[in-house]
Design an enzyme around this catalytic site. Structure first.
Site, PDB file in Angstrom:
ATOM      1  N   ASN A  10       0.853  -1.184   0.000  1.00 28.58           N
ATOM      2  CA  ASN A  10       0.000   0.000   0.000  1.00 28.58           C
ATOM      3  C   ASN A  10       0.895   1.243   0.000  1.00 28.58           C
ATOM      4  O   ASN A  10       1.439   1.616   1.037  1.00 28.58           O
ATOM      5  CB  ASN A  10      -0.899  -0.049   1.248  1.00 28.58           C
ATOM      6  CG  ASN A  10      -1.764   1.186   1.400  1.00 28.58           C
ATOM      7  OD1 ASN A  10      -1.830   2.020   0.496  1.00 28.58           O
ATOM      8  ND2 ASN A  10      -2.430   1.306   2.534  1.00 28.58           N
ATOM      9  N   TRP A  11       1.023   1.842  -1.161  1.00 29.37           N
ATOM     10  CA  TRP A  11       1.965   2.974  -1.304  1.00 29.37           C
ATOM     11  C   TRP A  11       1.391   4.268  -0.735  1.00 29.37           C
ATOM     12  O   TRP A  11       2.102   5.269  -0.651  1.00 29.37           O
ATOM     13  CB  TRP A  11       2.332   3.173  -2.774  1.00 29.37           C
ATOM     14  CG  TRP A  11       3.095   2.030  -3.385  1.00 29.37           C
ATOM     15  CD1 TRP A  11       3.441   0.844  -2.777  1.00 29.37           C
ATOM     16  CD2 TRP A  11       3.626   1.945  -4.713  1.00 29.37           C
ATOM     17  NE1 TRP A  11       4.133   0.042  -3.646  1.00 29.37           N
ATOM     18  CE2 TRP A  11       4.257   0.697  -4.845  1.00 29.37           C
ATOM     19  CE3 TRP A  11       3.613   2.798  -5.820  1.00 29.37           C
ATOM     20  CZ2 TRP A  11       4.890   0.284  -6.034  1.00 29.37           C
ATOM     21  CZ3 TRP A  11       4.228   2.399  -7.000  1.00 29.37           C
ATOM     22  CH2 TRP A  11       4.863   1.157  -7.100  1.00 29.37           C
ATOM     23  N   LYS A  12       0.111   4.262  -0.390  1.00 29.55           N
ATOM     24  CA  LYS A  12      -0.558   5.454   0.162  1.00 29.55           C
ATOM     25  C   LYS A  12      -0.315   6.683  -0.748  1.00 29.55           C
ATOM     26  O   LYS A  12      -0.204   6.530  -1.956  1.00 29.55           O
ATOM     27  CB  LYS A  12      -0.116   5.676   1.612  1.00 29.55           C
ATOM     28  CG  LYS A  12      -0.299   4.411   2.456  1.00 29.55           C
ATOM     29  CD  LYS A  12      -0.179   4.621   3.935  1.00 29.55           C
ATOM     30  CE  LYS A  12      -0.381   3.282   4.634  1.00 29.55           C
ATOM     31  NZ  LYS A  12      -0.356   3.386   6.091  1.00 29.55           N
ATOM     32  N   HIS A  97      -9.724   0.921   4.751  1.00 28.93           N
ATOM     33  CA  HIS A  97      -8.441   1.140   5.416  1.00 28.93           C
ATOM     34  C   HIS A  97      -8.646   2.115   6.578  1.00 28.93           C
ATOM     35  O   HIS A  97      -9.464   3.039   6.489  1.00 28.93           O
ATOM     36  CB  HIS A  97      -7.419   1.694   4.417  1.00 28.93           C
ATOM     37  CG  HIS A  97      -6.044   1.742   5.008  1.00 28.93           C
ATOM     38  ND1 HIS A  97      -5.635   2.762   5.829  1.00 28.93           N
ATOM     39  CD2 HIS A  97      -5.007   0.875   4.925  1.00 28.93           C
ATOM     40  CE1 HIS A  97      -4.395   2.517   6.229  1.00 28.93           C
ATOM     41  NE2 HIS A  97      -3.990   1.380   5.691  1.00 28.93           N
ATOM     42  N   GLU A  99      -7.096   4.599   7.595  1.00 26.18           N
ATOM     43  CA  GLU A  99      -6.956   6.033   7.288  1.00 26.18           C
ATOM     44  C   GLU A  99      -8.226   6.571   6.644  1.00 26.18           C
ATOM     45  O   GLU A  99      -8.583   7.736   6.826  1.00 26.18           O
ATOM     46  CB  GLU A  99      -5.714   6.246   6.409  1.00 26.18           C
ATOM     47  CG  GLU A  99      -4.440   6.125   7.241  1.00 26.18           C
ATOM     48  CD  GLU A  99      -3.267   5.494   6.525  1.00 26.18           C
ATOM     49  OE1 GLU A  99      -3.231   5.494   5.282  1.00 26.18           O
ATOM     50  OE2 GLU A  99      -2.378   4.980   7.233  1.00 26.18           O
ATOM     51  N   GLU A 169      -5.764  -4.962  10.636  1.00 24.38           N
ATOM     52  CA  GLU A 169      -4.763  -3.916  10.831  1.00 24.38           C
ATOM     53  C   GLU A 169      -5.113  -3.105  12.076  1.00 24.38           C
ATOM     54  O   GLU A 169      -5.916  -2.155  11.997  1.00 24.38           O
ATOM     55  CB  GLU A 169      -4.740  -2.978   9.623  1.00 24.38           C
ATOM     56  CG  GLU A 169      -4.386  -3.673   8.323  1.00 24.38           C
ATOM     57  CD  GLU A 169      -3.823  -2.680   7.316  1.00 24.38           C
ATOM     58  OE1 GLU A 169      -2.646  -2.816   6.986  1.00 24.38           O
ATOM     59  OE2 GLU A 169      -4.540  -1.762   6.906  1.00 24.38           O
ATOM     60  N   GLY A 175       1.905   2.430  10.793  1.00 23.48           N
ATOM     61  CA  GLY A 175       2.829   3.554  10.628  1.00 23.48           C
ATOM     62  C   GLY A 175       3.499   3.997  11.919  1.00 23.48           C
ATOM     63  O   GLY A 175       4.112   5.061  11.971  1.00 23.48           O
ATOM     64  N   SER A 215       2.989  -1.970  10.620  1.00 23.46           N
ATOM     65  CA  SER A 215       4.422  -1.992  10.928  1.00 23.46           C
ATOM     66  C   SER A 215       5.093  -3.339  10.648  1.00 23.46           C
ATOM     67  O   SER A 215       5.949  -3.780  11.402  1.00 23.46           O
ATOM     68  CB  SER A 215       4.663  -1.559  12.378  1.00 23.46           C
ATOM     69  OG  SER A 215       4.253  -0.204  12.554  1.00 23.46           O
ATOM     70  N   GLY A 236       2.614  -1.037   4.447  1.00 21.80           N
ATOM     71  CA  GLY A 236       2.604   0.382   4.101  1.00 21.80           C
ATOM     72  C   GLY A 236       4.020   0.898   3.904  1.00 21.80           C
ATOM     73  O   GLY A 236       4.632   0.727   2.850  1.00 21.80           O
ATOM     74  N   GLY A 237       4.563   1.517   4.940  1.00 24.11           N
ATOM     75  CA  GLY A 237       5.880   2.153   4.846  1.00 24.11           C
ATOM     76  C   GLY A 237       6.945   1.279   4.199  1.00 24.11           C
ATOM     77  O   GLY A 237       7.689   1.743   3.318  1.00 24.11           O
TER      78      GLY A 237
END
Ligand code: PGA
Length: 259
Positions: A10-12, A97, A99, A169, A175, A215, A236-237
């Site tokens: 997930n590159w956001k 998600h 966010e 999640e 994150g 994470s 993600g990150g």
């Protein structure tokens, strides 16, 4: 039955028109010959460039959207529909998600409409669920997951379940560098399977893929993916670093080889 290992990147809201295809190329090259279902989710403007790169590298890595509209077409300024995602080469979409739930303000009912729309469009759905820190501390993890699953999956026919992936999640782990322990994640995944069994049937509880996100790094992926009810990860990150992402996928390849 064996549930196929899955990793999503997930590159956001990251990358640009130069770096998105570069990252896709590095991921594709790093994963050549690796047997896993891998989907990358770039921002909308870079979908077709990433699609073209994956195609040119003859990669098995697939493309997904980070969101979709609950409508099919028309006067919905700023929205992107499921058919548009498909037209840009997407096979998969992230829905619910944290966010989008907690930052943008999407509720369970809206998420459910998106889920139904995505299935109708023929996309694979990665439905994200998970509790906030406050909810965890007041021991509501299972109740929150159950509520999000029951609402999110309302009206979903059994026939499309092979296109469903649940991503557990925990919001406090996204994150933050603080992953759930493998034991806590396993427990939540087991509970999620029980809820799927109650909503659908035993087969759904057993055969639906449930992946963990929050994470995940190469350093903790192996232990998480080794848990019996964890079928992969949503990253993600760490998905923005090709080497790290490839190492995470490889950590699961070892799981498949051992199975
Ligand atoms: P993270 O994000 O890996 O950066 O914690 C996971 C996600 O939001 O899907």
């Amino acid at each position: 039955m064996q549930r196929a290992f899955f990793v999503g990147g997930n590159w956001k809201m990251n990358m640009d028109s130069a770096t998105a295809p570069e990252l896709a190329r590095a991921v594709a090259e790093g994963l050549a010959g690796v047997d896993a279902e891998v989907v990358v989710y770039p921002p909308f403007p870079y979908l077709t460039a990433v699609r073209d790169t994956l195609h040119a590298t003859k990669s098995g890595v697939r493309l997904g959207g980070q969101n979709l509209s609950d409508e099919l077409k028309g006067a919905f300024t700023g929205e992107v529909s499921g058919p548009m995602l498909k037209d840009c080469g997407c096979r998969s979409v992230l829905i619910g998600h944290s966010e989008r739930r907690h930052v943008i303000g999407e509720d369970d009912e809206f998420i459910n409409r998106k889920v139904l729309r995505a299935f109708e469009t023929g996309l694979q759905v990665v439905l994200c669920v998970g509790e906030t820190l406050e909810e965890r501390e007041s021991k509501q993890t299972n109740a929150v997951n159950e509520r999000q699953l029951r609402h999110g999956l309302k009206g979903v026919p059994k026939a499309v379940l092979e296109r469903l992936i649940i991503a557990y999640e925990p919001v406090w782990a996204i994150g933050t560098g603080k992953s759930a322990t493998a034991r806590d994640a396993q427990e939540a995944h087991g509970q999620i399977r029980l809820v799927l069994t109650e909503i659908f049937d035993e087969d759904a509880g057993r055969s639906t893929r449930v992946i963990y996100g929050g994470s995940v790094k190469a350093a903790n992926a192996g232990e998480l993916f080794a848990q019996p009810d964890i079928d992969g990860g949503l990253i993600g990150g760490a998905s923005l670093d090709a080497e790290e992402f490839v190492a995470i996928v490889r950590a699961g390849g070892e799981k498949d080889a051992a199975a």
